[in-house]
Design an enzyme around this catalytic site. Structure first.
Site, PDB file in Angstrom:
ATOM      1  N   HIS A   9      -5.190   8.329   0.076  1.00 38.12           N
ATOM      2  CA  HIS A   9      -4.578   8.586  -1.225  1.00 38.12           C
ATOM      3  C   HIS A   9      -4.284  10.081  -1.323  1.00 38.12           C
ATOM      4  O   HIS A   9      -5.198  10.901  -1.296  1.00 38.12           O
ATOM      5  CB  HIS A   9      -5.516   8.152  -2.360  1.00 38.12           C
ATOM      6  CG  HIS A   9      -5.775   6.680  -2.384  1.00 38.12           C
ATOM      7  ND1 HIS A   9      -6.662   6.077  -3.236  1.00 38.12           N
ATOM      8  CD2 HIS A   9      -5.243   5.665  -1.652  1.00 38.12           C
ATOM      9  CE1 HIS A   9      -6.663   4.768  -3.022  1.00 38.12           C
ATOM     10  NE2 HIS A   9      -5.819   4.501  -2.063  1.00 38.12           N
ATOM     11  N   ASN A  39     -10.157   3.514   5.388  1.00 36.44           N
ATOM     12  CA  ASN A  39      -8.800   3.194   5.832  1.00 36.44           C
ATOM     13  C   ASN A  39      -7.793   3.567   4.752  1.00 36.44           C
ATOM     14  O   ASN A  39      -6.594   3.571   4.993  1.00 36.44           O
ATOM     15  CB  ASN A  39      -8.667   1.706   6.198  1.00 36.44           C
ATOM     16  CG  ASN A  39      -9.183   0.787   5.100  1.00 36.44           C
ATOM     17  OD1 ASN A  39      -9.981   1.197   4.260  1.00 36.44           O
ATOM     18  ND2 ASN A  39      -8.752  -0.451   5.108  1.00 36.44           N
ATOM     19  N   ALA A  40      -8.276   3.887   3.547  1.00 38.72           N
ATOM     20  CA  ALA A  40      -7.385   4.321   2.470  1.00 38.72           C
ATOM     21  C   ALA A  40      -6.933   5.749   2.742  1.00 38.72           C
ATOM     22  O   ALA A  40      -7.652   6.533   3.347  1.00 38.72           O
ATOM     23  CB  ALA A  40      -8.113   4.284   1.130  1.00 38.72           C
ATOM     24  N   ARG A  71       0.587   7.534  11.221  1.00 40.17           N
ATOM     25  CA  ARG A  71       1.571   6.626  11.822  1.00 40.17           C
ATOM     26  C   ARG A  71       2.867   6.622  11.007  1.00 40.17           C
ATOM     27  O   ARG A  71       2.843   6.696   9.781  1.00 40.17           O
ATOM     28  CB  ARG A  71       1.030   5.189  11.823  1.00 40.17           C
ATOM     29  CG  ARG A  71      -0.107   4.989  12.791  1.00 40.17           C
ATOM     30  CD  ARG A  71      -0.528   3.536  12.834  1.00 40.17           C
ATOM     31  NE  ARG A  71      -1.218   3.123  11.618  1.00 40.17           N
ATOM     32  CZ  ARG A  71      -1.766   1.917  11.461  1.00 40.17           C
ATOM     33  NH1 ARG A  71      -1.668   1.021  12.403  1.00 40.17           N
ATOM     34  NH2 ARG A  71      -2.401   1.611  10.347  1.00 40.17           N
ATOM     35  N   GLY A  99       0.840  -1.203   0.000  1.00 45.17           N
ATOM     36  CA  GLY A  99       0.000   0.000   0.000  1.00 45.17           C
ATOM     37  C   GLY A  99       0.872   1.249   0.000  1.00 45.17           C
ATOM     38  O   GLY A  99       2.106   1.163   0.109  1.00 45.17           O
ATOM     39  N   ASP A 100       0.222   2.407  -0.172  1.00 42.46           N
ATOM     40  CA  ASP A 100       0.918   3.697  -0.162  1.00 42.46           C
ATOM     41  C   ASP A 100       1.993   3.793  -1.241  1.00 42.46           C
ATOM     42  O   ASP A 100       3.019   4.441  -1.067  1.00 42.46           O
ATOM     43  CB  ASP A 100       1.547   3.983   1.219  1.00 42.46           C
ATOM     44  CG  ASP A 100       0.490   3.973   2.302  1.00 42.46           C
ATOM     45  OD1 ASP A 100      -0.616   4.461   2.047  1.00 42.46           O
ATOM     46  OD2 ASP A 100       0.777   3.469   3.405  1.00 42.46           O
ATOM     47  N   GLU A 101       1.749   3.149  -2.359  1.00 44.73           N
ATOM     48  CA  GLU A 101       2.707   3.185  -3.466  1.00 44.73           C
ATOM     49  C   GLU A 101       2.581   4.479  -4.265  1.00 44.73           C
ATOM     50  O   GLU A 101       3.456   4.806  -5.064  1.00 44.73           O
ATOM     51  CB  GLU A 101       2.485   1.999  -4.418  1.00 44.73           C
ATOM     52  CG  GLU A 101       2.665   0.622  -3.804  1.00 44.73           C
ATOM     53  CD  GLU A 101       1.357   0.048  -3.269  1.00 44.73           C
ATOM     54  OE1 GLU A 101       0.369   0.810  -3.140  1.00 44.73           O
ATOM     55  OE2 GLU A 101       1.322  -1.162  -2.980  1.00 44.73           O
ATOM     56  N   LYS A 116      -0.855   5.300  -5.510  1.00 43.46           N
ATOM     57  CA  LYS A 116      -1.954   4.984  -6.442  1.00 43.46           C
ATOM     58  C   LYS A 116      -2.790   6.230  -6.740  1.00 43.46           C
ATOM     59  O   LYS A 116      -3.121   6.501  -7.892  1.00 43.46           O
ATOM     60  CB  LYS A 116      -2.860   3.890  -5.850  1.00 43.46           C
ATOM     61  CG  LYS A 116      -2.161   2.547  -5.699  1.00 43.46           C
ATOM     62  CD  LYS A 116      -3.026   1.550  -4.984  1.00 43.46           C
ATOM     63  CE  LYS A 116      -3.272   1.906  -3.549  1.00 43.46           C
ATOM     64  NZ  LYS A 116      -2.110   1.885  -2.654  1.00 43.46           N
ATOM     65  N   GLY A 117      -3.121   6.975  -5.642  1.00 43.28           N
ATOM     66  CA  GLY A 117      -3.949   8.165  -5.822  1.00 43.28           C
ATOM     67  C   GLY A 117      -3.295   9.139  -6.785  1.00 43.28           C
ATOM     68  O   GLY A 117      -3.939   9.686  -7.679  1.00 43.28           O
ATOM     69  N   ASP A 137      12.680   9.796  -6.962  1.00 43.21           N
ATOM     70  CA  ASP A 137      13.445  10.963  -6.503  1.00 43.21           C
ATOM     71  C   ASP A 137      13.893  10.837  -5.043  1.00 43.21           C
ATOM     72  O   ASP A 137      14.859  11.469  -4.630  1.00 43.21           O
ATOM     73  CB  ASP A 137      12.599  12.238  -6.662  1.00 43.21           C
ATOM     74  CG  ASP A 137      11.261  12.110  -5.948  1.00 43.21           C
ATOM     75  OD1 ASP A 137      10.510  11.175  -6.265  1.00 43.21           O
ATOM     76  OD2 ASP A 137      10.979  12.940  -5.058  1.00 43.21           O
TER      77      ASP A 137
HETATM   78  P1  GDP Z   1      -1.545   5.651  -2.077  1.00 47.44           P
HETATM   79  O1  GDP Z   1      -2.246   5.262  -0.808  1.00 47.44           O
HETATM   80  O2  GDP Z   1      -1.064   4.493  -2.864  1.00 47.44           O
HETATM   81  O3  GDP Z   1      -2.369   6.594  -2.927  1.00 47.44           O
HETATM   82  O4  GDP Z   1      -0.231   6.469  -1.641  1.00 47.44           O
HETATM   83  P2  GDP Z   1      -0.136   7.589  -0.494  1.00 47.44           P
HETATM   84  O5  GDP Z   1      -0.778   8.824  -0.985  1.00 47.44           O
HETATM   85  O6  GDP Z   1      -0.578   7.053   0.816  1.00 47.44           O
HETATM   86  O7  GDP Z   1       1.449   7.736  -0.368  1.00 47.44           O
HETATM   87  C1  GDP Z   1       2.239   8.226  -1.395  1.00 47.44           C
HETATM   88  C2  GDP Z   1       2.910   9.523  -0.912  1.00 47.44           C
HETATM   89  O8  GDP Z   1       3.997   9.844  -1.751  1.00 47.44           O
HETATM   90  C3  GDP Z   1       1.996  10.735  -0.984  1.00 47.44           C
HETATM   91  O9  GDP Z   1       2.324  11.630   0.037  1.00 47.44           O
HETATM   92  C4  GDP Z   1       2.295  11.336  -2.351  1.00 47.44           C
HETATM   93  O10 GDP Z   1       2.040  12.730  -2.419  1.00 47.44           O
HETATM   94  C5  GDP Z   1       3.765  11.061  -2.456  1.00 47.44           C
HETATM   95  N1  GDP Z   1       4.267  10.798  -3.815  1.00 47.44           N
HETATM   96  C6  GDP Z   1       3.672  10.085  -4.799  1.00 47.44           C
HETATM   97  N2  GDP Z   1       4.501   9.955  -5.851  1.00 47.44           N
HETATM   98  C7  GDP Z   1       5.646  10.600  -5.511  1.00 47.44           C
HETATM   99  C8  GDP Z   1       6.907  10.781  -6.162  1.00 47.44           C
HETATM  100  O11 GDP Z   1       7.144  10.316  -7.271  1.00 47.44           O
HETATM  101  N3  GDP Z   1       7.862  11.475  -5.476  1.00 47.44           N
HETATM  102  C9  GDP Z   1       7.648  11.995  -4.231  1.00 47.44           C
HETATM  103  N4  GDP Z   1       8.643  12.649  -3.652  1.00 47.44           N
HETATM  104  N5  GDP Z   1       6.468  11.833  -3.596  1.00 47.44           N
HETATM  105  C10 GDP Z   1       5.490  11.135  -4.220  1.00 47.44           C
HETATM  106 MG    MG Z   2      -2.050   5.564   1.233  1.00 46.50          MG
END
Ligand code: GDP
Ligand code: MG
Length: 426
Positions: free
Chosen positions: A40, A37-38, A305, A11-13, A15-16, A335
């Site tokens: 994004h 619980n998501a 968390r 998770g937290d890859e 996706k959003g 990055d």
């Molecule tokens: P999700 O739950 O899969 O949508 O991912 P999250 O939003 O929980 O976590 C991804 C975090 O990384 C977020 O804070 C995004 O703003 C950030 N993010 C996403 N892609 C990148 C990236 O390529 N570089 C950086 N520095 N941050 C990113």
């Molecule tokens: Mg997330």
């Protein structure tokens, strides 16, 4: 085009972020599982948003968002999330938000159950499941017990209220066993009246809507929550979510079990992070972990968390790609690795003195140790790179190496949180 966008890891890859970017070419974005619980996070010209229930297409004016049959919806949370988005200037009407009548309602007592059980586990075993405490596991349990309420019931609350006393009698047997006060019908009626009634106008048969849309050639994106390793069947049970995070479930969870996906895009992070409990073989500890956590700002969007972190895990990612049936990959947060002298990759696990490269059964993971290899880092700020040619040689080699090790094409690389901070590789 019917595309699933799903998580390869824990998770937290991002996706959003990728759904926000790629939905430019889609008419509909549909969340197909999970609940609030998501978390994004989306950053674009309209601002920074953390979406829990709302599909990440909601920030595009041309996109209709659907909350699918496979979701569990906390009415208060959704009511407030819509309120927050509206006050940020986002228009949300029954024209651009459609909620499945078959989606399940998360009740306040499900949230209570989640908290009671996590606290009991903590006391009894010292090993809670690491739940977000938002009622997700108990409400999915109610769904499969056939004792949950569905969004379609908001259209006839008087009928729902006839069903309520019996459900509460059953639920209160559990709540009392934990030593808590039984839940009262008036409180639940108040919940439906305050938060359910205003949402009723969004409720519809999303199956009819999506089928008609697909038949008329519209492009539909299915957005997952969490990742393969948190899937209820294929993940690290019991440290998983309680829904199917797998792309194959997307048509079912959306409301169109008759339709077949055209493509599955897996979102995979350039290193690993894992929020909550459970085995995490490639985990870093101490200073190494703190450094990467700070670089990646790895704190949960839904809960705040601190996330556990580690290097890219080939064994887990290859398994994630297989479970998702990913045709192509978006590699995110490259990055974050910018300043590192050397970059570690977890290429294998060691189990009882043997090297393994297949992701094992959850219990066996406790005995696995990571095998790390090092590659050369790059000393360049990638955040301004927009073309493949802008990438330093070492960064390109890192991408190609992950492609080879995971045997999957990396079509996009993201180098920043903002919508346009990405590179199309093919
Ligand atoms: P999700 O739950 O899969 O949508 O991912 P999250 O939003 O929980 O976590 C991804 C975090 O990384 C977020 O804070 C995004 O703003 C950030 N993010 C996403 N892609 C990148 C990236 O390529 N570089 C950086 N520095 N941050 C990113
Ligand atoms: Mg997330």
């Amino acid at each position: 085009m019917l595309t699933a966008v799903c998580g390869i890891n824990w998770g937290d890859e991002g996706k959003g972020r990728m759904v926000d970017l790629l939905s430019e070419n889609y008419d509909i974005v549909c969340r197909y599982q999970g609940g609030n619980n998501a978390g994004h996070t989306v950053v674009n010209d309209k601002g920074k948003f953390i979406l829990n229930l709302m599909p990440s297409g909601i920030l595009r004016d041309n996109v209709v968002c659907v909350m699918g049959t496979g979701m569990v919806i906390d009415l208060k949370h959704l009511f407030e999330e819509i309120g927050r988005l509206k006050s940020a200037g986002i228009s949300i009407t029954p024209e651009n938000l459609k909620i499945s009548d078959k989606a399940i309602i998360t009740m306040p007592y499900n949230v209570l159950q989640d908290i009671m059980e996590e606290d009991r586990l903590e006391k009894a075993t010292g090993k809670p499941y690491g739940s977000t405490r938002r009622g997700i596991a108990p409400v999915y349990a109610d769904k499969y017990m056939k004792k949950a309420f569905r969004m379609g019931e908001l259209l006839d609350l008087q009928r729902l209220y006839k069903r309520l006393p019996d459900i509460l009698e059953w639920k209160n047997m559990t709540i009392k066993a934990y030593g808590f006060e039984p839940v009262k019908a008036e409180e639940m009626i108040n919940y439906f009246e305050t938060y359910g009634k205003p949402l009723a106008k969004f409720v519809t048969d999303t199956g009819i809507y999506l089928n008609e849309a697909a038949a008329s050639g519209k492009n539909i994106m299915f957005e997952a929550q969490l990742g393969a390793l948190r899937d209820i069947d294929y993940g690290i049970v019991p440290y998983t979510s309680s829904s199917s995070t797998i792309a194959a479930y997307a048509p079912i969870g959306a409301g169109v079990p008759n339709l077949k996906l055209t493509k599955t895009l897996g979102i995979m992070k350039a290193y690993s992070s894992c929020v909550g409990e459970g085995p995490f073989t490639c985990e870093y500890f101490g200073e190494k972990a703190e450094k990467l956590r700070e670089l990646g700002k790895e704190y949960g969007a839904a809960t705040g968390r601190a996330r556990r972190v580690g290097p890219f895990d080939v064994v887990a990612s290859r398994y994630g790609i297989r479970c998702q049936g990913a045709d192509e990959i978006a590699l995110t947060k490259l990055d974050i690795l910018d300043g590192l002298e050397e970059i570690e990759i977890c290429t294998h696990y060691e189990l009882d003195g043997k090297i393994i490269d297949e992701f094992p059964f959850t219990d066996v993971l406790d005995d696995c140790k990571p095998v790390f290899e090092k590659v050369k880092g790059w000393h360049k700020d990638l955040s301004k790179c927009r073309k493949k040619q802008d990438l330093p040689k070492e960064a390109l080699e890192y991408i190609r190496l992950l492609e080879k090790l995971c045997n999957c094409k990396i079509k996009y690389v993201s180098v920043g949180a903002e919508r346009d901070a990405f590179i199309k590789m093919y």
